[in-house]
Motif scaffolding. Structure first.
Motif, PDB file in Angstrom:
ATOM      1  N   VAL A 149     -12.083  15.662   6.867  1.00 47.76           N
ATOM      2  CA  VAL A 149     -12.453  15.654   5.227  1.00 47.76           C
ATOM      3  C   VAL A 149     -11.278  14.974   4.382  1.00 47.76           C
ATOM      4  CG1 VAL A 149     -13.071  17.122   3.227  1.00 47.76           C
ATOM      5  CG2 VAL A 149     -13.904  17.679   5.446  1.00 47.76           C
ATOM      6  N   ARG A 150     -11.697  13.759   3.810  1.00 51.80           N
ATOM      7  CA  ARG A 150     -10.732  13.420   2.864  1.00 51.80           C
ATOM      8  C   ARG A 150     -10.971  14.022   1.593  1.00 51.80           C
ATOM      9  NH1 ARG A 150     -11.247   7.139   0.355  1.00 51.80           N
ATOM     10  NH2 ARG A 150     -11.875   8.078  -1.358  1.00 51.80           N
ATOM     11  N   VAL A 151      -9.754  14.577   0.981  1.00 51.31           N
ATOM     12  CA  VAL A 151      -9.691  15.287  -0.163  1.00 51.31           C
ATOM     13  C   VAL A 151      -9.401  14.562  -1.518  1.00 51.31           C
ATOM     14  CG1 VAL A 151      -8.790  17.532  -1.170  1.00 51.31           C
ATOM     15  CG2 VAL A 151      -9.287  17.532   1.389  1.00 51.31           C
ATOM     16  N   HIS A 218      -6.193  12.205   2.889  1.00 49.40           N
ATOM     17  CA  HIS A 218      -6.152  11.734   1.255  1.00 49.40           C
ATOM     18  C   HIS A 218      -5.556  10.190   1.273  1.00 49.40           C
ATOM     19  CE1 HIS A 218      -5.475  12.182  -2.738  1.00 49.40           C
ATOM     20  NE2 HIS A 218      -4.285  11.559  -2.768  1.00 49.40           N
ATOM     21  N   ASP A 219      -6.218   9.831   0.373  1.00 41.19           N
ATOM     22  CA  ASP A 219      -6.076   8.362   0.025  1.00 41.19           C
ATOM     23  C   ASP A 219      -5.463   8.157  -1.409  1.00 41.19           C
ATOM     24  OD1 ASP A 219      -6.464   5.561  -0.479  1.00 41.19           O
ATOM     25  OD2 ASP A 219      -8.520   5.367  -0.246  1.00 41.19           O
ATOM     26  N   VAL A 220      -4.025   7.574  -1.332  1.00 40.16           N
ATOM     27  CA  VAL A 220      -3.633   7.392  -2.529  1.00 40.16           C
ATOM     28  C   VAL A 220      -4.074   6.145  -3.381  1.00 40.16           C
ATOM     29  CG1 VAL A 220      -1.076   6.641  -3.511  1.00 40.16           C
ATOM     30  CG2 VAL A 220      -1.263   8.282  -1.482  1.00 40.16           C
ATOM     31  N   HIS A 221      -4.742   5.514  -2.632  1.00 37.54           N
ATOM     32  CA  HIS A 221      -5.301   4.291  -3.336  1.00 37.54           C
ATOM     33  C   HIS A 221      -4.225   3.450  -4.080  1.00 37.54           C
ATOM     34  CE1 HIS A 221      -9.373   2.291  -3.942  1.00 37.54           C
ATOM     35  NE2 HIS A 221      -9.440   3.090  -3.130  1.00 37.54           N
ATOM     36  N   GLU A 222      -3.183   3.452  -3.690  1.00 43.04           N
ATOM     37  CA  GLU A 222      -2.138   2.496  -4.413  1.00 43.04           C
ATOM     38  C   GLU A 222      -1.775   3.064  -5.581  1.00 43.04           C
ATOM     39  OE1 GLU A 222      -3.092  -1.917  -3.037  1.00 43.04           O
ATOM     40  OE2 GLU A 222      -4.531  -1.129  -4.211  1.00 43.04           O
ATOM     41  N   LEU A 244      -2.521   9.803   5.770  1.00 43.78           N
ATOM     42  CA  LEU A 244      -2.195   9.568   4.234  1.00 43.78           C
ATOM     43  C   LEU A 244      -2.477   8.148   4.151  1.00 43.78           C
ATOM     44  CD1 LEU A 244      -1.244  10.708   1.398  1.00 43.78           C
ATOM     45  CD2 LEU A 244       0.918   9.898   2.022  1.00 43.78           C
ATOM     46  N   GLU A 245      -3.395   7.911   3.327  1.00 41.38           N
ATOM     47  CA  GLU A 245      -4.168   6.499   3.277  1.00 41.38           C
ATOM     48  C   GLU A 245      -3.344   5.450   2.098  1.00 41.38           C
ATOM     49  OE1 GLU A 245      -8.193   6.688   3.420  1.00 41.38           O
ATOM     50  OE2 GLU A 245      -8.656   4.675   2.326  1.00 41.38           O
ATOM     51  N   ASP A 246      -3.216   4.360   2.359  1.00 44.35           N
ATOM     52  CA  ASP A 246      -2.749   3.493   1.501  1.00 44.35           C
ATOM     53  C   ASP A 246      -1.749   3.977   0.395  1.00 44.35           C
ATOM     54  OD1 ASP A 246      -3.911   1.241   2.393  1.00 44.35           O
ATOM     55  OD2 ASP A 246      -5.718   1.489   1.494  1.00 44.35           O
ATOM     56  N   PRO A 247      -0.545   4.580   0.755  1.00 44.13           N
ATOM     57  CA  PRO A 247       0.447   5.125  -0.190  1.00 44.13           C
ATOM     58  C   PRO A 247       0.939   3.989  -1.029  1.00 44.13           C
ATOM     59  CG  PRO A 247       1.154   5.245   1.955  1.00 44.13           C
ATOM     60  CD  PRO A 247      -0.300   4.857   2.202  1.00 44.13           C
ATOM     61  N   SER A 270      -4.041  -1.003   5.975  1.00 41.97           N
ATOM     62  CA  SER A 270      -4.603  -1.166   4.544  1.00 41.97           C
ATOM     63  C   SER A 270      -5.801  -1.779   4.635  1.00 41.97           C
ATOM     64  CB  SER A 270      -3.496  -2.006   3.887  1.00 41.97           C
ATOM     65  OG  SER A 270      -4.169  -2.240   2.592  1.00 41.97           O
ATOM     66  N   GLU A 271      -6.829  -1.043   3.889  1.00 40.90           N
ATOM     67  CA  GLU A 271      -8.128  -1.701   3.724  1.00 40.90           C
ATOM     68  C   GLU A 271      -8.086  -3.219   2.851  1.00 40.90           C
ATOM     69  OE1 GLU A 271      -9.323   1.767   1.938  1.00 40.90           O
ATOM     70  OE2 GLU A 271      -9.598   0.705   0.002  1.00 40.90           O
ATOM     71  N   LEU A 272      -7.198  -3.431   2.182  1.00 47.44           N
ATOM     72  CA  LEU A 272      -7.369  -4.852   1.482  1.00 47.44           C
ATOM     73  C   LEU A 272      -6.527  -5.877   2.493  1.00 47.44           C
ATOM     74  CD1 LEU A 272      -5.985  -3.606  -1.720  1.00 47.44           C
ATOM     75  CD2 LEU A 272      -8.209  -4.241  -1.251  1.00 47.44           C
ATOM     76  N   LEU A 291      -4.715   1.458  11.721  1.00 47.74           N
ATOM     77  CA  LEU A 291      -5.136   0.318  10.968  1.00 47.74           C
ATOM     78  C   LEU A 291      -6.569   0.445  10.199  1.00 47.74           C
ATOM     79  CD1 LEU A 291      -4.690  -2.922  13.290  1.00 47.74           C
ATOM     80  CD2 LEU A 291      -3.548  -2.287  11.368  1.00 47.74           C
ATOM     81  N   ARG A 292      -6.714  -0.020   8.881  1.00 50.40           N
ATOM     82  CA  ARG A 292      -7.523   0.250   8.246  1.00 50.40           C
ATOM     83  C   ARG A 292      -8.473  -0.792   7.776  1.00 50.40           C
ATOM     84  NH1 ARG A 292     -10.413   3.938   6.755  1.00 50.40           N
ATOM     85  NH2 ARG A 292     -10.198   3.488   4.541  1.00 50.40           N
ATOM     86  N   MET A 293      -8.288  -1.972   8.250  1.00 50.62           N
ATOM     87  CA  MET A 293      -8.904  -3.304   7.692  1.00 50.62           C
ATOM     88  C   MET A 293     -10.706  -3.022   7.677  1.00 50.62           C
ATOM     89  SD  MET A 293      -6.173  -4.070   9.420  1.00 50.62           S
ATOM     90  CE  MET A 293      -6.575  -5.189  10.824  1.00 50.62           C
TER      91      MET A 293
HETATM   92 MG    MG Z   1      -8.944   3.562   0.938  1.00 48.23          MG
END
Ligand code: MG
Length: 413
Positions: A149-151, A218-222, A244-247, A270-272, A291-293
């Motif tokens: 679960v992503r919180v 958790h996704d910091v989302h930059e 931890l996603e995209d810190p 990073s998804e970007l 890897l999150r592309m």
């Molecule tokens: Mg994300």
């Protein structure tokens, strides 16, 4: 020789997001392939790249030569890469793989080496304006046997400030923010310090309440500056995150070495990313764990397959970007790659809701926290074009990406 007879783009919005699907039709009656080319925020540019540029280039060419055609599409304009062209190329590329697997009468996974697992574990997003709402959401997911679960705290609560119409959804539990200066422009305001504090509180609450029988993400989302991100990644170590996603923001990937030295929290990025020069140093330096592309933004299955194999050599796993603005076709292609990749980690899924399963027959099926593909030849997902036309795309100016710091400065979204 089977050749490309036509290439069309189908736009549809069966679950509230603008989706772009590429259909490659061949010289064989009834033989076609589908690919996802969804760049939802710039979908019209992708349509033009496919129809005006790639289609004239590809008509009459041999469908079996995927690598040749990928390079042709990418090199033909001389300047290459970037999310618009990558999506256009990626949509055609996935469709060509779909055709190749259909010709072979095999599920796509069998062209990629065959299954190393039967299904892919998924994670879903839980958010809430407060801890009680967050608890309800997590309990709902646990009831469906979703164990990853992503919180996120505060999602969905608009934090629109100042004048104008450009407000939108603020990301990540911003709480009260410092009032902006007089005349500040409209936007989705957030406060990085408040966000970090409230998120730490939410993660502590969730770990205490639900124990160790749940994997937390958790996704910091930059949303933090680099040194804040280092401290935050260290602070969350005690919650034992799955990742931890995209810190770090895309513009700050040079900080990954310091981030790795600062913490043992597993890092996903990073998804970007849209090109190997972005992900390769992070993988070869063993600076990230996942890897999150996004497959279509990367240019399709052809480059994603290479990235997955490269990452395997360095002990890096995959967790491809899988938001609601990835069509079921894109999810299915990613799923087939995941089933063939020993270094697969986790599949991000926003469930196929509303009319999506009817518009896209053969959608991958979610059962007890695992995603299963259909066993049809190809990637297994079709498109009902008549039904798709009943859900037309909606043009709009994107609001949520107009993120602003408390003093009104635009910030990465
Ligand atoms: Mg994300």
């Amino acid at each position: 020789m089977v050749t490309i007879r036509d290439i069309r783009v189908i736009l549809t919005r069966p679950m509230g997001r603008n989706l772009v699907v590429v259909k490659v039709e061949t010289s064989e009656p009834e033989l076609y392939g589908l690919g996802c080319a969804t760049f939802t925020q710039r979908y019209r540019a992708v349509v033009s790249a496919v129809v005006d540029d790639l289609k004239p280039l590809l008509i009459g060419r041999d469908v079996s030569r995927i690598e040749e055609l990928w390079r042709l599409m990418m090199f033909n304009g001389y300047w290459r890469g970037g999310p618009v062209l990558n999506n256009a190329v990626g949509g055609v590329d996935m469709a060509l793989w779909d055709i190749k697997a259909k010709v072979a009468c095999l599920p796509l996974v069998d062209l990629l080496g065959g299954k190393v697992r039967e299904a892919a574990a998924v994670y879903q997003h839980a958010d809430g304006r407060d801890h009680a709402e967050l608890d309800d959401h997590i309990e709902d997911l646990l009831g469906q046997n979703i164990r990853h679960v992503r919180v996120r705290l505060g999602g969905g609560a608009a934090q629109t400030r100042a004048s104008g119409e450009a407000g939108g959804m603020a990301y990540g539990g911003v709480g009260a923010v410092t009032p902006p200066p007089d005349g500040a422009l409209a936007g989705a305001y957030f406060d990085p310090s408040t966000y970090a504090r409230s998120t730490l509180g939410a993660l502590e609450h969730v770990r205490d309440r639900f124990g160790d029988g749940i994997e937390l993400l958790h996704d910091v989302h930059e949303r933090l500056n680099p040194v804040q991100a280092l401290g935050f990644a260290r602070d969350v170590e005690r919650f034992r995150l799955f990742f931890l996603e995209d810190p770090l923001a895309l513009e700050q990937i040079g900080w990954h070495e310091r981030l790795r030295a600062a913490t043992t929290t597993p890092i996903a990025a990073s998804e970007l990313f849209t090109q190997p020069s972005e992900w390769l140093p992070l993988v070869s330096g063993r600076l990230i764990d996942f890897l999150r592309m996004h497959l279509s933004h990367l240019g399709g299955l052809t480059p994603a397959r290479k990235a997955a194999v490269t990452a395997e050599s360095f002990g890096v796993r995959t967790a491809w970007h899988g938001p609601g603005d990835c069509s079921p076709v894109g999810h299915a292609v990613g799923l087939h790659l995941e089933l063939a990749s020993p270094n697969f980690g986790l599949h991000e899924l926003q469930p196929f809701v509303d009319a999506a399963p009817e518009v896209f027959p053969g959608c991958p099926e979610l059962r007890d926290g695992y995603l299963y593909p259909s066993n049809l030849p190809g990637h297994g997902v079709d498109l009902d074009e008549k039904l798709a036309a009943k859900y037309p795309v909606e043009p709009s100016v994107v609001a949520w990406t107009q993120s602003r710091l408390p003093d009104g400065t635009l910030s990465p979204p």
